[in-house]
Design an enzyme around this catalytic site. Structure first.
Site, PDB file in Angstrom:
ATOM      1  N   HIS A 115       0.721  -1.444   0.301  1.00 58.86           N
ATOM      2  CA  HIS A 115      -0.361   0.297  -0.142  1.00 58.86           C
ATOM      3  C   HIS A 115       0.611   0.838  -0.288  1.00 58.86           C
ATOM      4  CE1 HIS A 115      -3.512  -2.901   2.384  1.00 58.86           C
ATOM      5  NE2 HIS A 115      -3.391  -2.670   0.597  1.00 58.86           N
ATOM      6  N   GLU A 118       1.672   3.237   3.058  1.00 61.07           N
ATOM      7  CA  GLU A 118       2.603   2.776   4.675  1.00 61.07           C
ATOM      8  C   GLU A 118       3.467   2.683   4.019  1.00 61.07           C
ATOM      9  OE1 GLU A 118       0.027  -0.628   4.418  1.00 61.07           O
ATOM     10  OE2 GLU A 118      -1.747   0.139   4.394  1.00 61.07           O
ATOM     11  N   HIS A 225       2.915  -3.981   6.338  1.00 59.29           N
ATOM     12  CA  HIS A 225       2.290  -2.807   6.397  1.00 59.29           C
ATOM     13  C   HIS A 225       2.437  -1.833   6.898  1.00 59.29           C
ATOM     14  CE1 HIS A 225      -0.631  -4.545   2.569  1.00 59.29           C
ATOM     15  NE2 HIS A 225       0.514  -5.655   2.796  1.00 59.29           N
ATOM     16  N   GLU A 318       2.379  -5.867  10.382  1.00 62.54           N
ATOM     17  CA  GLU A 318       1.738  -4.236  10.235  1.00 62.54           C
ATOM     18  C   GLU A 318       3.175  -3.471  11.449  1.00 62.54           C
ATOM     19  OE1 GLU A 318      -0.659  -2.735   8.825  1.00 62.54           O
ATOM     20  OE2 GLU A 318      -1.471  -4.769   8.329  1.00 62.54           O
ATOM     21  N   HIS A 558      -5.914 -39.641 -47.132  1.00 56.76           N
ATOM     22  CA  HIS A 558      -6.872 -40.298 -47.172  1.00 56.76           C
ATOM     23  C   HIS A 558      -6.853 -41.721 -46.493  1.00 56.76           C
ATOM     24  CE1 HIS A 558      -4.194 -38.595 -50.743  1.00 56.76           C
ATOM     25  NE2 HIS A 558      -5.052 -37.317 -51.101  1.00 56.76           N
ATOM     26  N   HIS A 665       1.179 -40.069 -45.342  1.00 56.20           N
ATOM     27  CA  HIS A 665       0.544 -40.660 -45.904  1.00 56.20           C
ATOM     28  C   HIS A 665       1.003 -41.857 -46.865  1.00 56.20           C
ATOM     29  CE1 HIS A 665      -2.206 -36.784 -48.315  1.00 56.20           C
ATOM     30  NE2 HIS A 665      -1.617 -36.831 -46.886  1.00 56.20           N
ATOM     31  N   GLU A 756       5.532 -40.273 -46.232  1.00 61.40           N
ATOM     32  CA  GLU A 756       4.970 -41.323 -46.942  1.00 61.40           C
ATOM     33  C   GLU A 756       5.595 -42.108 -45.970  1.00 61.40           C
ATOM     34  OE1 GLU A 756       2.594 -41.005 -49.051  1.00 61.40           O
ATOM     35  OE2 GLU A 756       2.722 -39.134 -50.082  1.00 61.40           O
TER      36      GLU A 756
END
Length: 1372
Positions: A115, A118, A225, A318, A558, A665, A756
């Site tokens: 904060h 603070e 804080h 605090e 295919h 394929h 392939e």
């Protein structure tokens, strides 16, 4: 944007002058440094601490940089991100050798000034940094602390708030608590009991800390804080969210109380529990600690996030009653907190610590869970397999768990008071001797034993432990453990051909058995309705993780080429069974999002025959179209209709940021790479810009398959066929137009090759194991290739947010790629050094150089600077708009909906119950009236006029203040039914209106959109034609016109000279509506095609603002699942297909005069797009559900788009709004300011020049940057009075006029004087004549008239008279 090396510490740098240092700091602050990593240390002089001054941001920066330079052997300063206003979030790392990773050291952090007002915490943490650094070589306790822990200190998490705060403000009544976006940072973290919805853009500080926490995996933390004196511990809130008095207990409640007491007991005031704060004198805390929720409920707090979502235990401290005390109090506050701060850090060493390793390889096991019996809170190991489990003294049973390993439990682990017990755990993969695996109970020895973690800690000074042991899940506690032969991965057990039902069950089985890594989904359906299944295999399979590459395999395109289908099922089984036990598989799955589609053509497979060698039965889909000839092509026009399988595939590719792909394929044995065709359709080498990359990719696959790499694949079938190294360029082999691999490369970021797999297309089941064995290594190695080249993130230097759709350009390679939704990108490259440029709309491009090696990927991040410093991208000159929190929240909403899956989630969250059918006029009218009756607060129904047969043309307004003008809001118009035979648009708009009304007040997004927008819906312009139309008539023109047989879309003429007859009543009604020039955008729905068109319908050579108009149409098209694919052609109308992005200028589709969109553009000054919703103009009602599903998202996207572009207000210097000012966009299109001076203009993303003109005022110019995902740029145009006359400065003109008037007056005076003088002389002459009249009387009588005149002329001629005057006088 290149990485910079950290500067070496040198004595010369200590002599840098204060001036140079100051310049360097200021250069850093303005963000001119385009760094990828921000760690610097600059000297600003001496760092003697006086404890009597607050440091502002510049002073704090200089001081921290000075510390980092002076104490570089134990201190390293870095920034983890930036605040809203661009201030660095500085973190000082203090430990022995702070420039290297420190496995074996627990990480600790302090965060202050969360904060901003603070402030004690901010200064105290600076003092702590000073104390640790200056006392390191003086006090053994400090040396021990620094050497054995990895300490991180962030003095200010909210530097913007601090700069707004005021010294002496104890109660926090002034600004500064929240960040610069007015967000409380300690209410903005994800919460276990509530959904915290905060736009990340508004809390860059929180997002930076979260990323930092996840990266570092801290063990212990304190959040400092002010406002009272107490230590608060989790949880901060509860499920009930009682405001206070509810004790919310965590699983480690006793430990948290202990940690809080450590701080409190060492704080002389806090430990009394009586802070005696002036504003709350009665408030007390037993022992100076409190449970957070019991004190008061805090949702979204940081300490709970640390515990619930990280490995870190954090408490909130605090420190003082006064939030921002006078600086003279700071010394006292430091004295009060110093011992508590140090004692609390020391607790990072309590409990149990150690490593978790793999029994086979000895490698670290990351993200293994550490479970303590009786405590329902686990933590996970770090990147080195290390863990730190804080525990109180006692005896515990501890288990280590990791996916793919047998868990190991150690009973009776003793934890003593003081430093941690060391417990190293070795886990055995489940595949190794499962009969031996299991939990083993061991008695903890009372004396320490050797440990085998030298590979991690050989250079690390660690805190002493009470004991150390190594435990494996096989029962061995000696070390090192003899390593058996490397285990072989588990191979697929069953080989057979899977029909559709069998394949579906297989996929569901593995998705169910391995839910943590496997996720089954469908991308669409085949012609016959079979699901096109995809399986994702990844450690987090359901979402795209930022920075994780996406890979795909597609098989069975295919239908009769089946080997790819079967080996992809084998691959799914292999990855699932070996995850967690095989290192290669685990690494691939953890770092790649692998998509596997076994069958793209399930219909074709079902009719194919086993044993088919080179046949065609089942090759095509059930409509007999070859899917590998069905994609849009760069060289050829594909006339075949786009198939459902193709459309699904294209949508899938557009929806995921795929990097690499292979299409499997059969029929040969080779890897084929782009391009597949060339411009002339000839069989010859067709090179792509990334030809070298494709060759490398192809060889990676072929060289792991010896038969393929040999190059002579099918000697019996094709004896003359040879492919060097088993690879070929597609067009060099044979020409294929409409192939999938080329479409991948040209239309997405994905590089795809076609593989392939064998000469026989549908081999016998008994041969399938051979194909798996031949291709297993190739399949895995090819996936590895996704991790080569470069990757990184393109982000905004201001807030660190990723920039989507940024362009990555490699010099000399004509193929760019773009960033994904969160700004991440991947660019495949062969080894070499490259010049890389990142660019994005509204940002300055950044170029850097990158060297790509043979091994791994090079990370290259870009941080781009906006072209303008203002958050909205505006020029800083002139007055700037102020944003209130509500506006900022809405802007964030628009951005969230525009990025990622935001709009998709809105679509899913607004489903409504509906029974679709086509409504006649009476039912339509009743439905609209019903909406107004059920939702009277947000709807208003009005009649625009009547049709020829006197049916009402209804307009429904949806707004939070219906019927009232809202000049500051955008106004959007949706219309349909101009052709009565195409009623799909009518039904879509009725359902759209119902969706908006029903969700108002229930869905927060819909509610906010309605509150901020005026929406007008006209569902049927031609109700008479609709009554004549017939359902299921796809091509019928019955009802196309109105009752008079007039095509209404050819009846809109603004100029009387263009009109032969009076407009139709329907046209007149719409023209009156359009001429209400308050609309920002109009969307018209029609039928008969699948395309979005933009103005003009009339044939014009060029279109002003065409880029914007085309962009608006593309927004609709891109949100439509089919339209954007460009297959606009319909068999019933003969129109061309392959329309780029499904968007075209209307005249190109069917040119004509008098259209509604042209009238809207020219006379309503509102852009209008026309959307054709489908080929069938009047389809069966059963299709309405599908049509609604296709158009719901595009319609909602238009509601978002109307809030983008440019908005503003025009006013004079006194603040008076100016109505009717002309806003000229890019020198062409004009919009006008309306009531209140407000104006809006939709613009394509990019830079735009704005000119504003108003009578009597000076012309104004500005430049704006428009984003595709941000809300409208807001500007204020403030006019000065125009003091110019005839284009010249007023002062010059006035002076010139004054001089001219003076000259005129003087000239007039001179003329008057001359005239007066002449008059007097004339009078004098006649007087003398009278005096001598008698004397000359006889003579005069005898003189002729001419003689008299001559006499008079000569008598009174003035010497000054000109010849002309004399002549004139002689003629009198």
């Amino acid at each position: 944007m290149a990485h910079r090396k950290k500067p070496e510490l040198a004595t010369e740098k200590l002599r840098v002058s204060l001036f140079v240092s100051f310049v360097c700091v200021m250069f850093h602050l303005v963000g001119a440094d385009a760094r990828l990593h921000r760690t610097r240390s600059l000297s600003t002089g001496e760092t003697v601490e006086n404890y009597d001054t607050y440091y502002n941001y510049v002073e704090l920066t200089g001081r921290l940089q000075s510390y980092a330079q002076k104490y570089a052997h134990i201190a390293n300063l870095s920034s983890i991100g930036r605040s809203v206003q661009g201030r660095e979030l500085w973190v000082m790392r203090i430990t022995e050798d702070p420039h290297r990773e420190s496995p074996g050291k627990p990480r600790f952090k302090y965060i202050g000034n969360m904060h901003g007002d603070e402030t004690v915490s901010r200064q105290v943490l600076v003092y702590l940094v000073d104390y640790l650094l200056t006392k390191y070589e003086e006090e053994p306790r400090i040396a021990q602390l620094v050497n054995t822990a990895d300490i991180y200190i962030m003095p200010s998490m909210n530097p913007d708030g601090f700069e707004m705060s005021k010294e002496g403000d104890c109660a926090g009544h002034r600004a500064g608590r929240n960040n610069a976006k007015n967000k409380d940072l300690n209410r903005s973290f994800p919460d276990q009991y509530a959904q915290v919805i905060t736009n990340p853009d508004s809390i860059p500080e929180v997002m930076a800390v979260i990323r930092w926490m996840q990266d570092k995996q801290f063990v212990l933390s304190g959040n400092l804080h002010g406002g009272t004196v107490v230590a608060s511990y989790p949880f901060d809130d509860s499920a009930t969210h009682a405001q206070q008095g509810h004790y919310s207990q965590s699983a480690d409640d006793g430990l948290f109380r202990y940690l809080a007491l450590v701080y409190s007991k060492n704080h002389p005031v806090m430990k009394t529990g009586q802070p005696n704060c002036p504003d709350t004198p009665e408030e007390t805390f037993k022992d100076g600690i409190t449970n957070g929720a019991q004190w008061y409920d805090v949702t979204g707090g940081m300490q709970d996030y640390n515990y619930v979502y990280g490995n870190c235990l954090e408490i909130t401290l605090e420190l003082s009653c006064c939030k921002y005390p006078q600086a003279s109090e700071l010394h006292k506050e430091w004295d009060l907190n110093k011992e508590s701060l140090l004692a609390y850090i020391e607790k990072v060493h309590i409990g149990v610590r150690g490593y978790v390793k793999d029994h086979v390889s000895g490698s670290a096991l990351t993200n293994a869970s550490i479970v303590v019996a009786g405590i329902r809170h686990n933590l996970t190991t770090g990147r080195y397999g290390d863990y730190y489990r804080l525990l109180l003294p006692g005896v515990y049973n501890i288990t280590a768990v990791a996916t793919g390993y047998t868990p190991v439990t150690v009973n009776n682990v003793q934890v003593f008071d003081g430093n941690a017990t060391e417990l190293n755990l070795v886990l055995v993969p489940v595949a190794i001797e499962p009969n031996l695996a299991g939990n083993v109970t061991l008695t903890t020895p009372s004396t320490p034993s050797a440990t085998d973690i030298n590979r991690y800690t050989s250079n690390t000074n660690t805190a002493p432990s009470h004991r150390s042991q190594v435990v494996t899940s096989m029962g061995s506690k000696t070390t090192p453990i003899p390593s058996p032969t490397e285990p072989q991965p588990v191979q697929p057990q069953e080989f057979r051909h899977h029909n559709y039902a069998d394949m579906e069950l297989f996929l569901r089985k593995y998705s169910s058995e391995f839910p943590s890594i496997a996720h089954l989904y469908s991308i669409g359906r085949s012609v016959e309705g079979r699901e096109l299944y995809g399986m994702v295999i990844s450690d987090n399979p359901t979402v795209h993780e930022h920075g994780e590459a996406e890979f795909k395999y597609v098989g069975n395109m295919h239908g009769n080429e089946v080997v790819g289908r079967e080996i992809l099922l084998n691959l799914i089984e292999y990855l699932c069974l070996n995850y967690g036990t095989d290192r290669e598989v685990t690494e691939l799955v953890n770092n790649t999002r692998i998509h596997i589609m076994p069958s793209m053509n399930p219909d074709g497979y079902e009719v194919a025959n086993e044993g088919d060698v080179r046949g065609y039965r089942g090759r095509n889909n059930s409509k007999n179209f070859d899917l590998n000839r069905n994609f849009p092509d760069q060289f050829a026009t594909i006339k075949d209709p786009r198939q459902p399988e193709t459309i699904a595939m294209m949508n899938w590719l557009k929806s995921n940021p795929f990097v690499l792909s292979a299409n499997l394929h059969g029929g040969s044995l080779v890897v084929n790479y782009p391009f597949d065709d060339d411009r002339e359709g000839k069989t010859r080498y067709s090179k792509s810009p990334d030809d070298k990359v494709f060759q490398q990719l192809a060889r990676t696959y072929s060289q792991e398959n010896p038969l393929m790499h040999n190059g002579h694949p099918c000697v019996k079938l094709y004896p003359g066929e040879y492919f060097a190294d088993g690879i070929t360029n597609g067009a060099s082999w044979y020409n294929v137009a409409g192939g999938m691999q080329d479409w991948n490369y040209l239309n997405t970021n994905c590089f795809e090759v076609t593989i392939e797999l064998g000469c026989v297309k549908y081999p016998l089941a008994k041969d399938l194991p051979k194909y798996w064995e031949q291709n297993r290594r190739s399949l895995l190695q090819f996936i590895h290739q996704v991790h080569h080249g470069i990757k990184g993130t393109v982000s905004d230097i201001r807030d660190g947010m990723g920039i989507p759709n940024a362009t990555i350009q490699v010099a000399d390679i004509d193929h760019n790629i773009t960033t994904a939704h969160t700004g991440d990108y991947w660019r495949l490259l062969v080894p070499g050094t490259y010049s890389i440029t990142a660019s994005a709309h509204g940002y300055q491009p950044v170029r850097t150089y990158a060297t790509v090696s043979k091994n791994g990927v090079e990370v290259v991040d870009f941080r781009l600077t906006r072209l303008h410093s203002d958050p909205n991208g505006l020029s800083p000159s002139g007055p700037q708009p102020t944003h209130n929190p509500s506006e900022e929240e809405f802007e964030s909403l628009i951005k969230d909906l525009s990025l990622g899956q935001g709009l998709e989630q809105l679509v899913k969250s607004t489903d409504t119950e509906n029974s679709f059918r086509f409504r006649g006029y009476k039912e339509l009218s009743a439905f609209l009236r019903g909406l107004t009756l059920n939702f009277p607060k947000i709807t208003s129904l009005q009649s625009l006029g009547h049709s020829v047969e006197f049916r009402t043309i209804w307009a429904l307004e949806i707004s939070n203040n219906p019927g009232e003008a809202e000049p500051s809001e955008p106004k959007v118009r949706f219309v349909a039914g101009i052709h009565g035979n195409a009623p799909v648009g009518t039904e879509l708009l009725l359902e759209f209106a119902a969706l908006l009304c029903i969700n108002y007040g229930k869905n927060s997004v819909i509610t906010r959109l309605i509150n901020e927008t005026t929406i007008v819906i006209v569902p049927s312009i031609n109700p008479d034609g609709r009554e004549q139309a017939v359902e299921k008539q796809c091509t019928s023109t019955q009802g196309f016109t109105n009752t008079h047989g007039k095509d209404l879309d050819k009846d809109f003429f603004g100029n009387v000279s263009h009109r032969v007859v009076e407009p139709q009543p329907e046209t007149k009604a719409m023209m009156d509506m359009i001429l209400d020039k308050g609309y920002t955008l109009s969307v018209a729905l029609d039928g008969g095609s699948l395309v979005a068109t933009y103005p003009y319908d009339k044939p014009v050579q060029s279109v002003e603002n065409e880029g914007t108009l085309k962009y608006l149409a593309s927004v609709y098209s891109n949100n439509h699942p089919k339209m954007h694919l460009g297959n606009a052609g319909c068999s019933n109308n003969g129109q061309a297909s392959n329309i780029p992005d499904g968007v075209m200028r209307a005249a190109e589709r069917q040119s004509h005069m008098g259209s509604m969109k042209d009238f809207s553009m020219d006379f309503g000054h509102c852009p209008e797009i026309t959307v054709y919703t489908g080929c069938c103009v009047f389809p069966p009602s059963e299709q309405l559900t599908t049509l609604w599903a296709e158009n719901k998202k595009p319609l909602l996207s238009m509601l978002l788009e109307v809030h983008k572009g440019l908005r503003g207000v025009v006013r004079d210097k006194s603040g008076k709004p100016i109505i009717g000012a002309i806003i000229v966009l890019n020198g062409g299109v004009r919009v006008f300011s309306g009531e209140g001076g407000y104006f809006r203009a939709l613009l394509a993303p990019g830079n735009h020049n704005i000119e504003a003109v108003a009578d009597g005022y000076q012309q104004q110019r500005q430049e704006v940057v428009v984003s595709s995902y941000e809300a409208a740029s807001s500007i204020i145009i403030e006019f000065d009075m125009d003091h110019s006359i005839f284009g010249l400065p007023r002062e010059f003109v006035v002076a010139s006029a004054a001089a001219s008037m003076t000259a005129l007056v003087v000239t007039a005076c001179i003329i008057w004087c001359v005239c007066v003088a002449k008059s007097n002389r004339q009078k004098d002459g006649f007087h003398r004549l009278r005096q001598h009249r008698d004397e000359y009387d006889d003579e005069i009588r005898l003189t002729s008239m001419g003689s008299k005149k001559s006499l008079l002329a000569h008598e009174f001629q003035d010497e000054s008279e000109s010849d002309e005057e004399t002549l004139y006088a002689n003629k009198i």
